[in-house]
Design an enzyme around this catalytic site. Structure first.
Site, PDB file in Angstrom:
ATOM      1  N   ARG A 146      -4.011  -2.616   2.101  1.00 47.33           N
ATOM      2  CA  ARG A 146      -3.661  -1.641   3.141  1.00 47.33           C
ATOM      3  C   ARG A 146      -4.890  -0.898   3.664  1.00 47.33           C
ATOM      4  O   ARG A 146      -4.802  -0.140   4.623  1.00 47.33           O
ATOM      5  CB  ARG A 146      -2.681  -0.586   2.582  1.00 47.33           C
ATOM      6  CG  ARG A 146      -1.388  -1.147   2.055  1.00 47.33           C
ATOM      7  CD  ARG A 146      -0.593  -0.080   1.333  1.00 47.33           C
ATOM      8  NE  ARG A 146       0.056   0.825   2.258  1.00 47.33           N
ATOM      9  CZ  ARG A 146       1.336   0.752   2.612  1.00 47.33           C
ATOM     10  NH1 ARG A 146       2.107  -0.183   2.107  1.00 47.33           N
ATOM     11  NH2 ARG A 146       1.856   1.607   3.455  1.00 47.33           N
ATOM     12  N   TYR A 149      -6.277  -0.449   7.323  1.00 48.74           N
ATOM     13  CA  TYR A 149      -5.615   0.556   8.175  1.00 48.74           C
ATOM     14  C   TYR A 149      -5.960   1.957   7.686  1.00 48.74           C
ATOM     15  O   TYR A 149      -6.486   2.782   8.442  1.00 48.74           O
ATOM     16  CB  TYR A 149      -4.117   0.310   8.129  1.00 48.74           C
ATOM     17  CG  TYR A 149      -3.267   1.225   8.980  1.00 48.74           C
ATOM     18  CD1 TYR A 149      -3.294   1.142  10.379  1.00 48.74           C
ATOM     19  CD2 TYR A 149      -2.413   2.156   8.395  1.00 48.74           C
ATOM     20  CE1 TYR A 149      -2.484   1.965  11.162  1.00 48.74           C
ATOM     21  CE2 TYR A 149      -1.599   2.976   9.167  1.00 48.74           C
ATOM     22  CZ  TYR A 149      -1.636   2.876  10.553  1.00 48.74           C
ATOM     23  OH  TYR A 149      -0.831   3.698  11.325  1.00 48.74           O
ATOM     24  N   LYS A 153      -8.488   4.396   9.764  1.00 49.00           N
ATOM     25  CA  LYS A 153      -7.945   5.627  10.368  1.00 49.00           C
ATOM     26  C   LYS A 153      -8.684   6.846   9.816  1.00 49.00           C
ATOM     27  O   LYS A 153      -8.928   7.820  10.532  1.00 49.00           O
ATOM     28  CB  LYS A 153      -6.446   5.752  10.076  1.00 49.00           C
ATOM     29  CG  LYS A 153      -5.557   4.804  10.890  1.00 49.00           C
ATOM     30  CD  LYS A 153      -5.359   5.287  12.322  1.00 49.00           C
ATOM     31  CE  LYS A 153      -4.279   4.507  13.051  1.00 49.00           C
ATOM     32  NZ  LYS A 153      -4.104   4.923  14.453  1.00 49.00           N
ATOM     33  N   GLY A 211      13.872   0.915  -4.754  1.00 45.82           N
ATOM     34  CA  GLY A 211      14.446   1.788  -3.724  1.00 45.82           C
ATOM     35  C   GLY A 211      14.332   3.264  -4.033  1.00 45.82           C
ATOM     36  O   GLY A 211      14.801   4.099  -3.255  1.00 45.82           O
ATOM     37  N   ARG A 215      10.535   8.329   1.603  1.00 45.29           N
ATOM     38  CA  ARG A 215       9.806   8.468   2.867  1.00 45.29           C
ATOM     39  C   ARG A 215      10.447   9.632   3.617  1.00 45.29           C
ATOM     40  O   ARG A 215      11.573  10.032   3.323  1.00 45.29           O
ATOM     41  CB  ARG A 215       9.917   7.196   3.733  1.00 45.29           C
ATOM     42  CG  ARG A 215       9.277   5.960   3.128  1.00 45.29           C
ATOM     43  CD  ARG A 215       7.756   6.067   3.074  1.00 45.29           C
ATOM     44  NE  ARG A 215       7.147   4.857   2.518  1.00 45.29           N
ATOM     45  CZ  ARG A 215       6.915   4.656   1.220  1.00 45.29           C
ATOM     46  NH1 ARG A 215       7.244   5.572   0.325  1.00 45.29           N
ATOM     47  NH2 ARG A 215       6.340   3.552   0.806  1.00 45.29           N
ATOM     48  N   ASP A 277       1.877   0.325  -2.308  1.00 44.66           N
ATOM     49  CA  ASP A 277       2.954   0.987  -1.554  1.00 44.66           C
ATOM     50  C   ASP A 277       3.130   2.392  -2.142  1.00 44.66           C
ATOM     51  O   ASP A 277       3.343   2.542  -3.345  1.00 44.66           O
ATOM     52  CB  ASP A 277       4.240   0.165  -1.750  1.00 44.66           C
ATOM     53  CG  ASP A 277       5.369   0.634  -0.856  1.00 44.66           C
ATOM     54  OD1 ASP A 277       5.097   0.942   0.307  1.00 44.66           O
ATOM     55  OD2 ASP A 277       6.519   0.679  -1.341  1.00 44.66           O
TER      56      ASP A 277
HETATM   57  N1  LIG Z   1       5.325   4.496  14.104  1.00 44.11           N
HETATM   58  C1  LIG Z   1       4.926   5.163  13.029  1.00 44.11           C
HETATM   59  O1  LIG Z   1       5.742   5.411  12.115  1.00 44.11           O
HETATM   60  C2  LIG Z   1       3.513   5.672  12.911  1.00 44.11           C
HETATM   61  C3  LIG Z   1       3.175   6.420  11.765  1.00 44.11           C
HETATM   62  C4  LIG Z   1       1.867   6.868  11.643  1.00 44.11           C
HETATM   63  C5  LIG Z   1       0.929   6.624  12.637  1.00 44.11           C
HETATM   64  N2  LIG Z   1       1.291   5.913  13.726  1.00 44.11           N
HETATM   65  C6  LIG Z   1       0.262   5.645  14.749  1.00 44.11           C
HETATM   66  O2  LIG Z   1       0.799   5.844  16.044  1.00 44.11           O
HETATM   67  C7  LIG Z   1       0.269   4.877  16.947  1.00 44.11           C
HETATM   68  C8  LIG Z   1       1.404   4.136  17.645  1.00 44.11           C
HETATM   69  O3  LIG Z   1       2.220   3.485  16.675  1.00 44.11           O
HETATM   70  P1  LIG Z   1       3.482   2.594  17.104  1.00 44.11           P
HETATM   71  O4  LIG Z   1       4.464   2.682  16.020  1.00 44.11           O
HETATM   72  O5  LIG Z   1       3.875   2.918  18.483  1.00 44.11           O
HETATM   73  O6  LIG Z   1       2.828   1.140  17.038  1.00 44.11           O
HETATM   74  P2  LIG Z   1       2.986  -0.086  18.029  1.00 44.11           P
HETATM   75  O7  LIG Z   1       2.397  -1.261  17.343  1.00 44.11           O
HETATM   76  O8  LIG Z   1       4.367  -0.192  18.530  1.00 44.11           O
HETATM   77  O9  LIG Z   1       2.055   0.357  19.254  1.00 44.11           O
HETATM   78  C9  LIG Z   1       0.658   0.238  19.232  1.00 44.11           C
HETATM   79  C10 LIG Z   1       0.202  -0.169  20.630  1.00 44.11           C
HETATM   80  O10 LIG Z   1      -1.228  -0.305  20.633  1.00 44.11           O
HETATM   81  C11 LIG Z   1      -1.578  -1.521  21.289  1.00 44.11           C
HETATM   82  N3  LIG Z   1      -2.879  -1.938  20.757  1.00 44.11           N
HETATM   83  C12 LIG Z   1      -3.174  -2.315  19.486  1.00 44.11           C
HETATM   84  N4  LIG Z   1      -4.476  -2.626  19.385  1.00 44.11           N
HETATM   85  C13 LIG Z   1      -5.012  -2.420  20.616  1.00 44.11           C
HETATM   86  C14 LIG Z   1      -6.319  -2.582  21.147  1.00 44.11           C
HETATM   87  N5  LIG Z   1      -7.343  -3.013  20.394  1.00 44.11           N
HETATM   88  N6  LIG Z   1      -6.525  -2.292  22.451  1.00 44.11           N
HETATM   89  C15 LIG Z   1      -5.495  -1.871  23.230  1.00 44.11           C
HETATM   90  N7  LIG Z   1      -4.242  -1.722  22.784  1.00 44.11           N
HETATM   91  C16 LIG Z   1      -4.005  -1.989  21.488  1.00 44.11           C
HETATM   92  C17 LIG Z   1      -0.430  -2.462  20.967  1.00 44.11           C
HETATM   93  O11 LIG Z   1      -0.330  -3.552  21.862  1.00 44.11           O
HETATM   94  C18 LIG Z   1       0.770  -1.521  21.068  1.00 44.11           C
HETATM   95  O12 LIG Z   1       1.239  -1.438  22.379  1.00 44.11           O
HETATM   96  C19 LIG Z   1      -0.654   3.979  16.142  1.00 44.11           C
HETATM   97  O13 LIG Z   1      -1.982   4.433  16.289  1.00 44.11           O
HETATM   98  C20 LIG Z   1      -0.209   4.190  14.712  1.00 44.11           C
HETATM   99  O14 LIG Z   1      -1.255   3.984  13.803  1.00 44.11           O
HETATM  100  C21 LIG Z   1       2.559   5.403  13.890  1.00 44.11           C
END
Ligand SMILES: NC(=O)c1ccc[n+]([C@@H]2O[C@H](COP(=O)([O-])OP(=O)(O)OC[C@H]3O[C@@H](n4cnc5c(N)ncnc54)[C@H](O)[C@@H]3O)[C@@H](O)[C@H]2O)c1
Length: 317
Positions: A146, A149, A153, A211, A215, A277
């Site tokens: 993991r 990521y 970040k 389980g 979260r 995890d």
């Molecule tokens: N959904 C969650 O629970 C969650 C939790 C923590 C953090 N986040 C963060 O929020 C953000 C959005 O998450 P999400 O759930 O909508 O994910 P998602 O995968 O649905 O959306 C991410 C978007 O970024 C685009 N993308 C990825 N790499 C790219 C690149 N190199 N250039 C241009 N576009 C790129 C993808 O095509 C997609 O449209 C992310 O940064 C994620 O790390 C999400």
């Protein structure tokens, strides 16, 4: 939401799950929105602008420099977010969160605007204290599967906070906890869309582990409300803020609730737990309450109902 009226807002990753909800909220607030996305996990925009000139989009990978319109505010959401996606190409995950974030930083400095960076609760790793506070340093395995990521970040946070210190950049960091809602992809491997897809087809729900891991799921409407507040409040420069719903639920409770909603009588199956995890995840949101005047409004039970249209999941296939 007068703040957003006629502002130019760039949303990198605007074609993704959270991105599309954010873009719609910005359009509703009369902002001009420019979406940048490489469509690696994103999909065709399904948002409704108020007039044709309110929305533009650019297919672009943020790892490469590009000419992007001048922006008052940039939201950088571009990054794979589900373990399935970020582990499938770890080097691309690194590039996106490092090189891509550097390009977003260059752009915000050139525009003298504000950058809201989507970070993640994964920076806390498998946390040592509960609930997680912004002052916690995290407990991340730097060489685990993991880490591409979690660590990229974390590195992006370091880069951006250095830019606040040395260049006076106006950057705000959102540590987003698990977010769910309509429009999630059924094949992206995250628990809620997985469970909903399995239950809607009358199949057994599969849980990783026993389980008992917890979260804290935040409805996407609440996450978006917090991101908008973070982009607009006056005194958030250089701040890192947890955005999540502090009600903790076990994965087993979620599976049972989803089965009950769909009337799915199939048993629950237990599979081995993925490496690293986290066992517990719960945000301390006192800073978000104080700084943003924000608190999540949607209970998990109400939120989960927004995933269903009659007996079908409102998810992307
Ligand atoms: N959904 C969650 O629970 C969650 C939790 C923590 C953090 N986040 C963060 O929020 C953000 C959005 O998450 P999400 O759930 O909508 O994910 P998602 O995968 O649905 O959306 C991410 C978007 O970024 C685009 N993308 C990825 N790499 C790219 C690149 N190199 N250039 C241009 N576009 C790129 C993808 O095509 C997609 O449209 C992310 O940064 C994620 O790390 C999400």
């Amino acid at each position: 939401m007068m703040f957003w009226q006629n502002k130019t807002v760039v949303v990198a990753g605007g074609a993704g799950f959270i991105g599309q909800h954010l873009v719609q909220a910005l359009l509703n607030a009369n902002a001009h929105v420019h979406v940048i996305d490489n469509y690696s996990t994103g999909h065709t925009l399904e948002v409704q602008p108020r007039h044709p000139h309110q929305l533009t989009q650019q297919q672009h990978d943020i790892c490469d420099p590009a000419t992007v319109p001048h922006a008052d505010v940039i939201f950088n959401l571009a990054s794979p977010a589900s373990p399935l996606h970020y582990q499938s190409d770890p080097i691309q995950t690194w590039k996106t969160n490092l090189l891509g974030t550097m390009h977003m930083l260059d752009h915000v400095l050139a525009c003298e605007g504000t950058l809201v960076q989507a970070s993640t609760s994964e920076v806390y790793g498998d946390p040592l204290s509960h609930p997680q506070k912004e002052t916690d340093w995290g407990n991340v395995n730097p060489i685990g599967p993991r880490a591409c990521y979690d660590e990229s970040k974390r590195a992006a946070e370091t880069l951006l906070i250095d830019a606040v210190r040395t260049k006076g950049a106006d950057i705000r960091i959102a540590r987003i906890f698990n977010t769910y809602g309509p429009g999630m992809g059924v094949s992206d491997g995250r628990a809620i869309p997985n469970f909903a897809a399995q239950a809607s087809e009358g199949k057994p729900i599969t849980i990783h582990g026993d389980g008992t891991q917890t979260r804290s799921f935040c409805h996407v409407s609440d996450t978006v409300a917090a991101l908008l507040r973070l982009g607009m409040v006056a005194d958030a420069k250089g701040e890192v803020v947890n955005i999540g719903n502090p009600s903790e639920v076990t994965i087993l409770e979620i599976a049972e609730l989803v089965n009950a909603l769909f009337g799915n009588k199939s048993e629950i199956l237990f599979t081995p737990r993925p490496i690293d995890d986290p066992q517990r995840r719960c945000p301390d949101i006192s800073k978000a309450r104080r700084l943003l005047g924000w608190t999540p409004q949607t209970t998990f039970k109400d939120g989960i109902l927004t995933l269903y249209q009659s007996d079908r999941a409102s998810l992307r296939v």
